[in-house]
Design an enzyme around this catalytic site. Sequence first.
Site, PDB file in Angstrom:
ATOM      1  N   GLU A   1       8.140 -14.707 -10.821  1.00  0.00           N
ATOM      2  CA  GLU A   1       7.591 -13.354 -10.322  1.00  0.00           C
ATOM      3  C   GLU A   1       6.945 -12.801 -11.595  1.00  0.00           C
ATOM      4  OE1 GLU A   1       9.961 -11.301  -6.842  1.00  0.00           O
ATOM      5  OE2 GLU A   1      11.023 -11.676  -8.839  1.00  0.00           O
TER       6      GLU A   1
ATOM      7  N   CYS B   1       0.770  -1.022   0.037  1.00  0.00           N
ATOM      8  CA  CYS B   1       0.067   0.077  -0.114  1.00  0.00           C
ATOM      9  C   CYS B   1       0.937   1.177   0.019  1.00  0.00           C
ATOM     10  CB  CYS B   1      -0.814   0.169   1.236  1.00  0.00           C
ATOM     11  SG  CYS B   1      -1.998  -1.179   1.463  1.00  0.00           S
TER      12      CYS B   1
ATOM     13  N   HIS C   1      18.044 -36.267  -7.470  1.00  0.00           N
ATOM     14  CA  HIS C   1      17.080 -36.564  -6.196  1.00  0.00           C
ATOM     15  C   HIS C   1      15.535 -36.397  -6.148  1.00  0.00           C
ATOM     16  CE1 HIS C   1      20.479 -38.289  -4.381  1.00  0.00           C
ATOM     17  NE2 HIS C   1      21.141 -37.191  -4.654  1.00  0.00           N
TER      18      HIS C   1
ATOM     19  N   LYS D   1      12.909 -14.879 -10.457  1.00  0.00           N
ATOM     20  CA  LYS D   1      12.675 -13.957 -11.335  1.00  0.00           C
ATOM     21  C   LYS D   1      11.585 -14.172 -12.381  1.00  0.00           C
ATOM     22  CE  LYS D   1      13.832 -11.015  -9.966  1.00  0.00           C
ATOM     23  NZ  LYS D   1      14.484 -10.851  -8.404  1.00  0.00           N
TER      24      LYS D   1
ATOM     25  N   LYS E   1       6.273  -4.460  -3.833  1.00  0.00           N
ATOM     26  CA  LYS E   1       7.775  -4.502  -3.830  1.00  0.00           C
ATOM     27  C   LYS E   1       8.178  -4.360  -2.109  1.00  0.00           C
ATOM     28  CE  LYS E   1      11.839  -2.578  -5.641  1.00  0.00           C
ATOM     29  NZ  LYS E   1      12.446  -4.198  -6.243  1.00  0.00           N
TER      30      LYS E   1
ATOM     31  N   GLU F   1      17.648 -17.456  -7.615  1.00  0.00           N
ATOM     32  CA  GLU F   1      17.322 -16.037  -8.117  1.00  0.00           C
ATOM     33  C   GLU F   1      16.776 -16.195  -9.397  1.00  0.00           C
ATOM     34  OE1 GLU F   1      16.544 -13.567  -6.696  1.00  0.00           O
ATOM     35  OE2 GLU F   1      16.700 -11.965  -8.145  1.00  0.00           O
TER      36      GLU F   1
ATOM     37  N   ARG G   1       4.019  -0.421  -4.594  1.00  0.00           N
ATOM     38  CA  ARG G   1       3.822  -0.842  -3.321  1.00  0.00           C
ATOM     39  C   ARG G   1       2.722  -1.799  -3.252  1.00  0.00           C
ATOM     40  NH1 ARG G   1       6.809   1.381   0.555  1.00  0.00           N
ATOM     41  NH2 ARG G   1       5.171   0.887   2.221  1.00  0.00           N
TER      42      ARG G   1
ATOM     43  N   ASN H   1      -1.785   1.999   5.382  1.00  0.00           N
ATOM     44  CA  ASN H   1      -1.101   0.763   5.010  1.00  0.00           C
ATOM     45  C   ASN H   1      -0.762   0.019   6.267  1.00  0.00           C
ATOM     46  OD1 ASN H   1       1.355  -0.571   4.039  1.00  0.00           O
ATOM     47  ND2 ASN H   1       2.684   1.137   4.298  1.00  0.00           N
ATOM     48  N   GLY H   2      -1.141  -1.137   6.276  1.00  0.00           N
ATOM     49  CA  GLY H   2      -0.698  -1.994   7.329  1.00  0.00           C
ATOM     50  C   GLY H   2      -1.919  -3.010   7.788  1.00  0.00           C
TER      51      GLY H   2
ATOM     52  N   TRP I   1      -2.461  -2.762  -1.766  1.00  0.00           N
ATOM     53  CA  TRP I   1      -2.236  -4.210  -1.785  1.00  0.00           C
ATOM     54  C   TRP I   1      -3.098  -4.789  -0.854  1.00  0.00           C
ATOM     55  CZ3 TRP I   1      -0.117  -8.286   1.052  1.00  0.00           C
ATOM     56  CH2 TRP I   1       0.267  -9.144   0.595  1.00  0.00           C
TER      57      TRP I   1
END
Length: 612
Positions: free
Chosen positions: A492, A2, A508, A489, A607, A485, A27, A99-100, A73
């Site tokens: 995402e 947010c 395995h 990427k 983010k 990573e 955000r 926000n929260g 968000w």
Amino acid sequence: MCGIVGYIGTRDAFPIIIKGLKRLEYRGYDSAGIALLNGDMTVFKKAGKVSELEKIVIPGETIANIGIGHTRWATHGEPNDRNAHPHLSQSGNLAIIHNGIIENYSSIKEELSKRGYVFHSDTDTEVLVNLIEEVQKTEKTTLDNAVRIALNEVVGAYAIVVLNKNNPDQLVAARKGSPMVIGIGEDDFFIASDASPIIEYTKNVVYLDDQEYAVINRNGTYSIRTLGNVEKSHAIQKLEFSLEAIEKGGFEHFMLKEIYEQPKAIEDALRGRMNASQGWIKLGGLNEFINRIDNAGRFIVTACGTSWHSGLIGEYLIEDLARVPVEVEYASEFRYRNPIINEKDVVIAISQSGETADTLAAIELAKERQALVYGICNVIGSSIARTSHAGSYTHAGPEIGVASTKAFSTQISLLTLIALQLAQVKGTIATSKLREILYELENIPRKIEETLLLDAQIKEIAAIYKDATNFLYLGRGYNFPVALEGALKLKEISYIHAEGYPAAEMKHGPIALIDENMPVVFLATNQSAYEKIVSNVQEVKARKGKIIAVIHKSDTQIRELADHIIEVPETEEILSPLITIVPLQLLAYHIAILRGCNVDQPRNLAKSVTVE
Ligand code: G6P
């Protein structure tokens, strides 16, 4: 998680708030809304991006020089128009952006319902604004005092701004666990979750601390108090970045711009902190606590997401060079599993935003148990930077694309310096070897530039595999975290399922997935264990997997086996992640673009994750 913006002053508030929200969209972008005061309270809100909000705004109804805006968000309640912020109190006098998360909202809601409050959304935020109104009414007090009293009843994390129809000359803002910056203009004030909506108007800012609230008046005055009602005064700080740094600068997307910014970002991260010819490393934060750090029994690296991947590389570097044990922990696991931590431990907390709730909570735990906390953050003045005992900024500049790129490479650059300085202090590295690595570190930006020239070739590979449903990324040693990573990427931003694995672990489990439809990206630049990787490539080839191999020019065997090769410049093995990650970032970017995905704002992600 947010984004919030507030404005009070003499200018037209609407364009300032809308522009600010667009800058904060990284955000969250589930819904957006705005409340403006001009005699009456005017509210527009809409599910979707800020651009959707703009479409429903009625021209002529936006004239005001005080207002608040929000980009969401979603946590409580699905992302629809009804749940979009701002939320109004029962009387319609108060509007809030938040926000929260308010954790005890349901008990408060129940109590307020008994007192006749009716709720029009599923959010915890609407509960909070009504609680403030109820306090205002029952205590017959000012808005700021009501905010303070209400927040003392609330459990959770928040950054809020409240607008009061009955007082168009004041905004009240507060924070706990979510960031908030106040920009101080000539005759106006700006409030935002980060400085990006502010930088265009003023470089003078004040950062609100946790458990503080601010009363901001149109007459040019403001005051800050703690939620315990103690007056505070914060020094005005100067913003260091420029407007240019938060614009796309000719690139189509922030992510691409940030991938291309890596050579400069690494130079900035290293500047003044090392000198290859003189063989020194000087990390201010490290020097300050060098005895304690040198005597540490072990290091615990804690982080989330991409920052956790760079932490894994940090583990390899510190153990390899300085010969001290390192553990790497997901912050969210670390804080809840009653870990053993003591005053001889050094906890390295890594975070681009410096605001990640889980990482912050892990730091608090480490501090409670007397460990020294070393923060590696990108955002200057962020909560993690401020709460750590010592630390270093990555100086990557603002990273806006939700998928982290330059933050990752600058974090690794710093971890390399930390490992080398420790190795120097401990005498675990020969001076000649130290110089060699430092020289090579200085060369890395140039080698990344060389790697970026492969962009067109990588785009061609992306076009071949854009419709794949799965991807496997394999690497050994320093390239194993890079495989993780690279897979992250791709997941995402393209929504293709991808897994990163240590190349030797493939047999395995993941080997069962391999058939002619499975692209396997091999990170095969290792000088050590090269033959072993060749065997792993053979194993995939034998099962008809499609092989995309990142190799050195000098490679002889893998180029013969792979379907596609990406030749990157050679470097010291310990520095190879800084190079090998670049083609993987570009591959993910191009695949996502070819699939029509929004790379800068991938679905469901944000983010800065300021909720647990
Ligand atoms: C979010 C972002 C990731 C990031 C992670 C940790 O999930 O989308 O890109 O790696 O948070 O964030 P931090 O700011 O602590 O590095």
